[in-house]
Design an enzyme around this catalytic site. Structure first.
Site, PDB file in Angstrom:
ATOM      1  N   ASP A 259      23.834 -14.237  13.548  1.00  0.00           N
ATOM      2  CA  ASP A 259      22.802 -14.381  14.873  1.00  0.00           C
ATOM      3  C   ASP A 259      22.499 -13.072  15.513  1.00  0.00           C
ATOM      4  O   ASP A 259      21.465 -12.916  16.037  1.00  0.00           O
ATOM      5  CB  ASP A 259      23.305 -15.127  15.973  1.00  0.00           C
TER       6      ASP A 259
ATOM      7  N   GLN B 217      25.778 -22.377  18.028  1.00  0.00           N
ATOM      8  CA  GLN B 217      24.449 -22.818  18.597  1.00  0.00           C
ATOM      9  C   GLN B 217      24.549 -22.724  20.056  1.00  0.00           C
ATOM     10  O   GLN B 217      25.497 -23.462  20.710  1.00  0.00           O
ATOM     11  CB  GLN B 217      24.128 -24.442  18.326  1.00  0.00           C
TER      12      GLN B 217
ATOM     13  N   LYS C  71      18.085 -25.718  10.779  1.00  0.00           N
ATOM     14  CA  LYS C  71      18.798 -24.421   9.990  1.00  0.00           C
ATOM     15  C   LYS C  71      19.468 -24.919   8.788  1.00  0.00           C
ATOM     16  O   LYS C  71      19.481 -24.505   7.687  1.00  0.00           O
ATOM     17  CB  LYS C  71      19.782 -23.836  11.121  1.00  0.00           C
TER      18      LYS C  71
END
Length: 280
Positions: free
Chosen positions: A120, A97, A53
């Site tokens: 997300d 995460q 990422k």
């Protein structure tokens, strides 16, 4: 029959390049898009994702902030960091995460992220916006699947679409996105009676079941399009998906490989969400 390989690597590069150009245009207006990435503990797979990422942010001209917290971090401390990032006007997107250590409630953390920074696409408000057709973030893997189909010239409207798997992260949102593109959608799961008969109706079959090589040729209609979301290592340590590629590919018109299909799209769509966060 000859089949088309749906190339996620190439399509994800196209999307990242589009993101880079948009990020540059924002920079010229004095806006630097910033993604805050929070990782708790040192799960090796999470570490790989976080590195990927950060690399994608660099490629796309997005600034990334990194918060690496120890495994024993308390829920309270993580929520305090999320609050701080919510309040920081220079941060456009917040990504925590997953998975998180067991002392931390994942749902609480997801819900603590402000909806307009939820790149997300996991927040209940993002899910609600998708359900009702409003503007909001779509979780990255389902959004990537739609881009794979569209950019490969595959028509969704009027097609019989079958999704195997009903998770909140892939199965449910991809079903809603296919519906929004005027597909006729069936969602299958572990309690579906005679799964094989249902999947054999599919013009477009999306498999996110989490079982290596589960879908074989006898589950697939001649000429179907297959999107394989699974990623596993087989007994020889080689990567494979939820679909038995060797037996299924000759029967279908188009198929995603594993690796190099859906995987690269997830991070590309995260970058796309970061760019979109400016206008939300």
């Amino acid at each position: 029959m000859s089949y088309q390989i749906i190339d996620g690597k190439t399509i994800s590069k196209e999307i990242k390049e589009e993101c880079r150009m948009k990020a540059e245009a924002y920079k010229e207006k004095g806006i630097e898009i910033t993604l805050a990435v929070v990782q708790v503990g040192s799960d090796p797979a999470s570490g790989v994702y976080v590195r990927n990422k950060k690399r994608a942010c660099e490629e796309c001209g997005i600034r990334s902030l990194s918060y690496e917290l120890p495994e024993e971090t308390s829920e309270e401390d993580l929520l305090a960091l999320v609050e701080k990032l919510n309040a920081d006007d220079t941060v456009n997107g917040i990504l925590v995460q997953l998975p998180l250590p067991e002392q931390i409630n994942e749902n609480k953390v997801i819900q603590a992220i402000e909806a307009k920074k939820d790149v997300d696409g996991f927040h209940p408000m993002s899910a609600g916006a998708l359900f009702t057709g409003q503007k909001g973030f779509v979780s990255c893997t389902p959004a990537g699947i739609i881009q794979l189909l569209k950019r490969s010239g595959i028509e969704i409207a009027g097609k019989e679409c079958v999704v195997v798997g009903r998770s909140n992260i892939v199965g449910k949102p991809v079903a809603l996105l296919l519906l929004a593109e005027n597909g006729t959608v069936t969602v299958c799961h572990s309690k579906t009676a005679d799964l094989r008969e249902v999947t054999k109706r599919a013009d477009i079959l999306v498999v996110a079941i989490g079982k290596p090589k589960f879908i074989t040729a006898d589950y697939v209609k001649e000429g179907a399009v297959i999107i394989d979301v699974g990623i596993h290592r087989n007994e020889n340590g080689k990567l494979c998906g939820d679909v038995d590629f060797d037996s299924v590919a000759p029967k279908c018109s188009a198929i995603t490989p594993v690796p190099g299909g859906v995987g690269p799209m997830t991070i590309a769509m995260l970058m796309s969400n970061c760019i979109a966060s400016v206008d939300l």
